[in-house]
Write a protein that holds these residues in place. Sequence first.
Motif, PDB file in Angstrom:
ATOM      1  N   SER A  68       6.451  15.016   6.041  1.00  0.00           N
ATOM      2  CA  SER A  68       5.290  14.153   5.776  1.00  0.00           C
ATOM      3  C   SER A  68       4.529  13.805   7.047  1.00  0.00           C
ATOM      4  O   SER A  68       3.665  12.935   7.035  1.00  0.00           O
ATOM      5  CB  SER A  68       5.752  12.863   5.084  1.00  0.00           C
ATOM      6  OG  SER A  68       6.704  12.182   5.881  1.00  0.00           O
ATOM      7  N   TRP A 120       2.992  19.886  -0.282  1.00  0.00           N
ATOM      8  CA  TRP A 120       3.842  19.279  -1.310  1.00  0.00           C
ATOM      9  C   TRP A 120       4.046  17.793  -0.989  1.00  0.00           C
ATOM     10  O   TRP A 120       3.954  16.938  -1.857  1.00  0.00           O
ATOM     11  CB  TRP A 120       5.157  20.047  -1.353  1.00  0.00           C
ATOM     12  CG  TRP A 120       6.303  19.414  -2.097  1.00  0.00           C
ATOM     13  CD1 TRP A 120       6.251  18.382  -2.979  1.00  0.00           C
ATOM     14  CD2 TRP A 120       7.676  19.794  -2.009  1.00  0.00           C
ATOM     15  NE1 TRP A 120       7.505  18.082  -3.455  1.00  0.00           N
ATOM     16  CE2 TRP A 120       8.398  18.943  -2.878  1.00  0.00           C
ATOM     17  CE3 TRP A 120       8.365  20.765  -1.297  1.00  0.00           C
ATOM     18  CZ2 TRP A 120       9.774  19.041  -3.036  1.00  0.00           C
ATOM     19  CZ3 TRP A 120       9.745  20.854  -1.466  1.00  0.00           C
ATOM     20  CH2 TRP A 120      10.423  20.010  -2.323  1.00  0.00           C
ATOM     21  N   TYR A 121       4.304  17.486   0.277  1.00  0.00           N
ATOM     22  CA  TYR A 121       4.563  16.105   0.674  1.00  0.00           C
ATOM     23  C   TYR A 121       3.271  15.383   1.010  1.00  0.00           C
ATOM     24  O   TYR A 121       2.329  15.976   1.519  1.00  0.00           O
ATOM     25  CB  TYR A 121       5.481  16.079   1.897  1.00  0.00           C
ATOM     26  CG  TYR A 121       6.925  15.847   1.545  1.00  0.00           C
ATOM     27  CD1 TYR A 121       7.637  14.807   2.102  1.00  0.00           C
ATOM     28  CD2 TYR A 121       7.552  16.663   0.628  1.00  0.00           C
ATOM     29  CE1 TYR A 121       8.950  14.581   1.767  1.00  0.00           C
ATOM     30  CE2 TYR A 121       8.865  16.453   0.283  1.00  0.00           C
ATOM     31  CZ  TYR A 121       9.559  15.411   0.857  1.00  0.00           C
ATOM     32  OH  TYR A 121      10.864  15.188   0.521  1.00  0.00           O
ATOM     33  N   LYS A 122       3.239  14.091   0.728  1.00  0.00           N
ATOM     34  CA  LYS A 122       2.135  13.246   1.152  1.00  0.00           C
ATOM     35  C   LYS A 122       2.221  13.057   2.661  1.00  0.00           C
ATOM     36  O   LYS A 122       3.223  12.565   3.186  1.00  0.00           O
ATOM     37  CB  LYS A 122       2.225  11.881   0.457  1.00  0.00           C
ATOM     38  CG  LYS A 122       1.159  10.890   0.877  1.00  0.00           C
ATOM     39  CD  LYS A 122      -0.210  11.289   0.349  1.00  0.00           C
ATOM     40  CE  LYS A 122      -1.254  10.226   0.659  1.00  0.00           C
ATOM     41  NZ  LYS A 122      -2.595  10.601   0.170  1.00  0.00           N
ATOM     42  N   GLY A 148       0.541  15.664  -1.324  1.00  0.00           N
ATOM     43  CA  GLY A 148       1.239  14.806  -2.267  1.00  0.00           C
ATOM     44  C   GLY A 148       0.645  14.788  -3.655  1.00  0.00           C
ATOM     45  O   GLY A 148       0.955  13.895  -4.454  1.00  0.00           O
ATOM     46  N   LYS A 151       3.198  18.609  -6.562  1.00  0.00           N
ATOM     47  CA  LYS A 151       4.568  18.487  -6.074  1.00  0.00           C
ATOM     48  C   LYS A 151       5.514  19.247  -6.998  1.00  0.00           C
ATOM     49  O   LYS A 151       5.213  19.472  -8.177  1.00  0.00           O
ATOM     50  CB  LYS A 151       4.974  17.009  -6.009  1.00  0.00           C
ATOM     51  CG  LYS A 151       4.065  16.164  -5.110  1.00  0.00           C
ATOM     52  CD  LYS A 151       4.580  14.755  -4.942  1.00  0.00           C
ATOM     53  CE  LYS A 151       4.400  13.951  -6.218  1.00  0.00           C
ATOM     54  NZ  LYS A 151       4.758  12.524  -6.007  1.00  0.00           N
ATOM     55  N   ASN A 244      14.563  19.135   0.724  1.00  0.00           N
ATOM     56  CA  ASN A 244      13.855  17.857   0.779  1.00  0.00           C
ATOM     57  C   ASN A 244      14.787  16.713   1.162  1.00  0.00           C
ATOM     58  O   ASN A 244      14.391  15.778   1.867  1.00  0.00           O
ATOM     59  CB  ASN A 244      13.219  17.599  -0.591  1.00  0.00           C
ATOM     60  CG  ASN A 244      12.766  16.173  -0.796  1.00  0.00           C
ATOM     61  OD1 ASN A 244      12.385  15.498   0.151  1.00  0.00           O
ATOM     62  ND2 ASN A 244      12.800  15.721  -2.034  1.00  0.00           N
TER      63      ASN A 244
END
Length: 430
Positions: A68, A120-122, A148, A151, A244
């Motif tokens: 992130s 995929w991640y914020k 984000g 996802k 993750n």
Amino acid sequence: MAKRDATPSWSGYIFQGEVAICVALEKIMGIGIDNLVSRNALLIESDEDFSIREKALEVYQVKAIANSSMSAFKNTVEELINRYTYSIQEVKDPSDGRRTIRVYGDEVRNKPIKSYLVSWYKITDWDKENFDDRYSTHIDTTFSLISGVYKVENIEDKTKYEIEKVLNHLGTEFSSADLDIIYSFLCCKVDSLIKESHSKGVRKEMSFAEIIEDIKKAPTAFNTDIGWYYVKRNFFHAMMEELNSYNGFTSDDMLKKKGKIERVICELGKLDDVQFRGLLENNLIPDKDLKGSFSLSEFGDYLNKNLVTGILCKALTSINDDPNYSSLAFTCPNTHKIYQTTLLNRDIPQDERYPSQLMEVVEKLAKKPISNDISFFINQHLNLDLKDAKDVLNNIFSDLALDDDEDVDEDKDRGFGLRKIDKASNELNQ
């Protein structure tokens, strides 16, 4: 310097395909099904993960890494802006004046191509002011970040929501089971195009009209191709979710474990569909067989995602050496015995059915051709209670080496046995 890296981001190619079909469906509904023209298409390219051709071309790079922090993506952002916003010039190679090389110029293209980074991640510390003026000027104009939003946890629901919109517009009655099939069918098709594009280094495409036709003509029941895509998707999603779980850890040990999982995802992503299916059937799940019917529940039960993390990832991260990636088997450096990881996690029943159940499992293991080369199967719970099981198993194979059997001389390599992960790890790491 212009550097076009056509190497596919294998770590997220399943996710990449799901994002591609979801974005394409969103664009279709934004344009309107009745307003589509022939040039509107989803493009699977060798340069970026996918592109959308609407009125103009838009390119998308998908990052499925569990991070992130902006620092993990800064180079990617700069490369996308360089490649699609700025002009490219041919100049003499300073190390060899007979050659020319391509470099990024300082002038903006006459028609910049809009580029997107999909994370995929914020990204929590995003700030375009952290970029040089060359890049910050174009962030939010010719470049945009999408983080984000798409996802692993929500991509299926987001895509099905768009499919519902299409079906409602078409006036087609449907059930939740229909959505499952259509979703898997579309993703399976895009997955095949991605693999073909990466292997041949060429662009593949699906027109928006073709996507609508695929929704109309999707199978009415699960078939083997869709089913195996579903299994593969579950496998890689489980691996990505495990990756993750290491996000935020900075110790050398945790980073080493994370790196092992990343390498496995990368290497297994290179397998074609036949090779991946063989890995599951012959190596990881050699005690289970799919029957002739292909319902979603059967394919869903074939691969338990919790076993991927609880057995496979635990074995991978607890054993020092890397496995043979095509089989996910480990060779002991001292004895040269082969330890095969298998997604077998059977608790020992405490009733009279135990002998027949255990016999069925071990018979299936033994019938697989790979068994002839295996010294031990690594599993989670199936350490055998010799008092209850020895006679049963010896009736199947007189040369079967049993885990924790002090009477067995392992130097004689008398067959395969069953090892818990911790025991196998200790043996392999000695």
